[in-house]
Motif scaffolding. Structure first.
Motif, short mmCIF file in Angstrom:
data_model
loop_
_atom_site.label_atom_id
_atom_site.label_comp_id
_atom_site.label_asym_id
_atom_site.label_seq_id
_atom_site.Cartn_x
_atom_site.Cartn_y
_atom_site.Cartn_z
N ASN A 141 0.85 -1.19 0.00
CA ASN A 141 0.00 0.00 0.00
C ASN A 141 0.89 1.24 0.00
OD1 ASN A 141 -3.04 -0.85 0.54
ND2 ASN A 141 -1.75 -2.19 1.79
N PRO A 142 1.57 1.54 -1.10
CA PRO A 142 2.53 2.63 -1.14
C PRO A 142 1.93 4.00 -0.85
CG PRO A 142 2.09 1.81 -3.36
CD PRO A 142 1.49 0.83 -2.40
N LYS A 143 0.64 4.16 -1.01
CA LYS A 143 -0.01 5.44 -0.72
C LYS A 143 -0.77 5.40 0.60
CE LYS A 143 -0.34 7.00 -5.51
NZ LYS A 143 -1.21 7.56 -6.58
N HIS A 144 -0.38 4.49 1.49
CA HIS A 144 -1.12 4.31 2.74
C HIS A 144 -1.21 5.58 3.57
CE1 HIS A 144 2.42 4.29 5.47
NE2 HIS A 144 3.04 3.88 4.40
N ASP A 145 -0.18 6.44 3.51
CA ASP A 145 -0.23 7.66 4.31
C ASP A 145 -1.29 8.65 3.81
OD1 ASP A 145 1.33 7.96 2.01
OD2 ASP A 145 2.49 9.60 2.87
N GLU A 146 -1.80 8.43 2.58
CA GLU A 146 -2.84 9.29 2.03
C GLU A 146 -4.24 8.75 2.30
OE1 GLU A 146 -2.10 10.24 -2.09
OE2 GLU A 146 0.07 10.32 -1.77
N TYR A 147 -4.32 7.58 2.95
CA TYR A 147 -5.62 7.00 3.27
C TYR A 147 -6.32 7.75 4.41
CZ TYR A 147 -4.00 2.72 0.82
OH TYR A 147 -3.53 1.80 -0.08
N HIS A 148 -5.59 8.60 5.14
CA HIS A 148 -6.05 9.14 6.41
C HIS A 148 -6.87 10.43 6.30
CE1 HIS A 148 -3.09 6.69 8.93
NE2 HIS A 148 -2.74 6.44 7.67
N TYR A 149 -7.00 10.99 5.11
CA TYR A 149 -7.63 12.31 5.02
C TYR A 149 -8.23 12.51 3.63
CZ TYR A 149 -3.27 13.33 2.57
OH TYR A 149 -2.22 13.28 1.68
N VAL A 150 -9.01 13.60 3.51
CA VAL A 150 -9.45 14.11 2.21
C VAL A 150 -9.40 15.63 2.33
CG1 VAL A 150 -11.91 14.04 2.89
CG2 VAL A 150 -11.28 14.08 0.46
N ASP A 204 -9.92 9.49 12.62
CA ASP A 204 -9.41 10.49 11.68
C ASP A 204 -10.53 11.32 11.04
OD1 ASP A 204 -6.73 9.84 11.97
OD2 ASP A 204 -6.57 8.75 10.09
N ILE A 205 -11.57 10.64 10.59
CA ILE A 205 -12.60 11.34 9.82
C ILE A 205 -13.42 12.29 10.67
CG2 ILE A 205 -14.56 9.73 10.04
CD1 ILE A 205 -14.87 9.98 6.95
N HIS A 211 -9.12 16.89 8.86
CA HIS A 211 -8.83 15.75 8.00
C HIS A 211 -9.89 15.58 6.92
CE1 HIS A 211 -5.40 13.12 9.37
NE2 HIS A 211 -5.29 14.24 10.06
N VAL A 212 -10.86 16.50 6.91
CA VAL A 212 -11.90 16.49 5.88
C VAL A 212 -11.96 17.86 5.19
CG1 VAL A 212 -14.36 16.20 5.39
CG2 VAL A 212 -13.23 14.72 7.07
#
Length: 360
Positions: free
Chosen positions: A87-96, A156-157, A162-163
């Motif tokens: 999951n190379p983009k795992h650090d981007e899973y935490h926010y939008v 997080d959400i 984080h949103v």
């Protein structure tokens, strides 16, 4: 709030870093509340079946942050290393990073991605529901990984930054970009979820001392005191400390016990009540509802907050980015810590609710 602002200084020594929503203690607060709310249920049994010896729902809430293993994190475990490798983009899973002025989360709009927190949470919930296939589980999360992510990212959400994200125009005002291409670091700047909006830490501490009961926590041994504090970090960790101080608690377990032991714990909150769960909908849709709720809260977080002077910075990779000093009201710690308290409680309630919905 009264339109009186306190100009807070900028330090050019600031270095870029990753977000850590709600910090270590905030996530454990969310987990502790949920752990108590599912006690004795089938959800508790199913959660326990996916945990390792010695783990609890509360203790796993920081697993997804610890998997980053960067500056400020412990070394990754073999399990975490295996997860990050695929999951190379795992650090981007935490926010939008939706512009905070927006009314709703719309997938495909500015700030959203295929792997943002709403998409990732929805997919992790679907995995625990037993849904399979590339559409439902494009990252091939295992059931245990899905639980680890839900336990963390439900916290997080509910952290509003984080949103709802701030984008700053070249004139120093908050703006709403119409497309990703407009965020060009010339006419419109991405504040990185508030990480590039800087508060003077000494002034912040002085303000809180007069407004928030209790004392700031001492720095860990060997830790260097910040000159400036990113607005995102203020919401991640400083406000967790303030929220705990406001109800005279020192640990996540004490916080959970106190708010759950008082049926009127929302009687004086600024955003009430806990976001109702629409039990008629599929639980994998709930992250969309949570994001919309946090987007409304983000508007409160940015209420009477104004970016100031822009300064070019260089990160550890030699890349240029831009920061802004921040202007806010002198009493900002009071309403912001009240919001944080409510969001932590919402996170705990909604984590318990989604686990019970998955495993009735």
């Amino acid at each position: 709030m009264k339109k009186l602002v306190c100009v807070l200084a900028l330090s050019s020594a600031f270095a870029s870093f990753d977000a850590l929503a709600w910090g270590h203690e905030g996530h454990r607060v969310v987990g502790s509340i949920a752990q108590k709310l599912i006690k004795g249920s089938n959800a508790e049994k199913q959660v326990q079946a996916l945990l390792l010896p010695g783990e609890t729902l509360e203790s796993i809430t920081n697993w997804a942050d610890e998997a980053k293993a960067g500056v400020g994190y412990p070394a990754a475990t073999p399990e975490q290393a295996e997860y990050t490798a695929v999951n190379p983009k795992h650090d981007e899973y935490h926010y939008v990073n939706i512009p905070f002025q927006s009314l709703h989360y719309h997938h495909g709009h500015v700030g959203t991605t295929e792997h943002d927190i709403v998409q990732t949470l929805s997919q992790a919930i679907a995995v625990l529901q037993g849904k399979t296939g590339p559409g439902a589980n494009p990252h091939n999360f295992t059931r245990r990984q899905a639980l680890l992510l839900i336990a963390h990212m439900t916290g997080d959400i509910h952290q509003p930054l984080h949103v709802g994200a701030a984008y700053v125009g070249k004139d120093g005002s908050f703006v709403v970009p119409k497309s990703r291409a407009e965020v060009d670091a010339v006419n419109i700047f991405d504040s990185r979820g508030g990480n590039n909006l800087l508060l003077d830490d000494d002034k912040l501490s002085a303000l809180s001392k007069a407004l928030i009961p209790g004392e700031d926590k001492p720095l860990p041994e060997g830790a260097k005191k910040w000159t400036t504090r990113p607005f995102h970090s203020y919401w991640d960790s400083t406000l967790v400390n303030y929220a705990m101080r406001r109800i005279a608690t020192k640990t996540p377990d004490e916080f959970a016990q106190k708010v759950l032991g008082n049926p009127d714990n929302f009687s004086n909150c600024e955003i009430c009540p806990v976001l109702p769960i629409n039990t008629a909908t599929d639980p994998s849709i709930w992250p969309y509802e949570w994001a919309n709720d946090s987007l409304e809260v983000a508007k409160r977080a940015y209420d009477d907050v104004k970016p100031g002077k822009i300064t070019a910075q260089t990160n550890r990779k030699g890349e240029t980015y831009y920061t802004f000093n921040l202007e806010t009201t002198p009493n900002y710690p009071v309403p912001s810590s009240a919001i944080a308290k409510t969001q932590l409680i919402k996170g705990g309630h909604n984590l318990a609710a989604v686990l019970k919905a998955i495993w009735p």
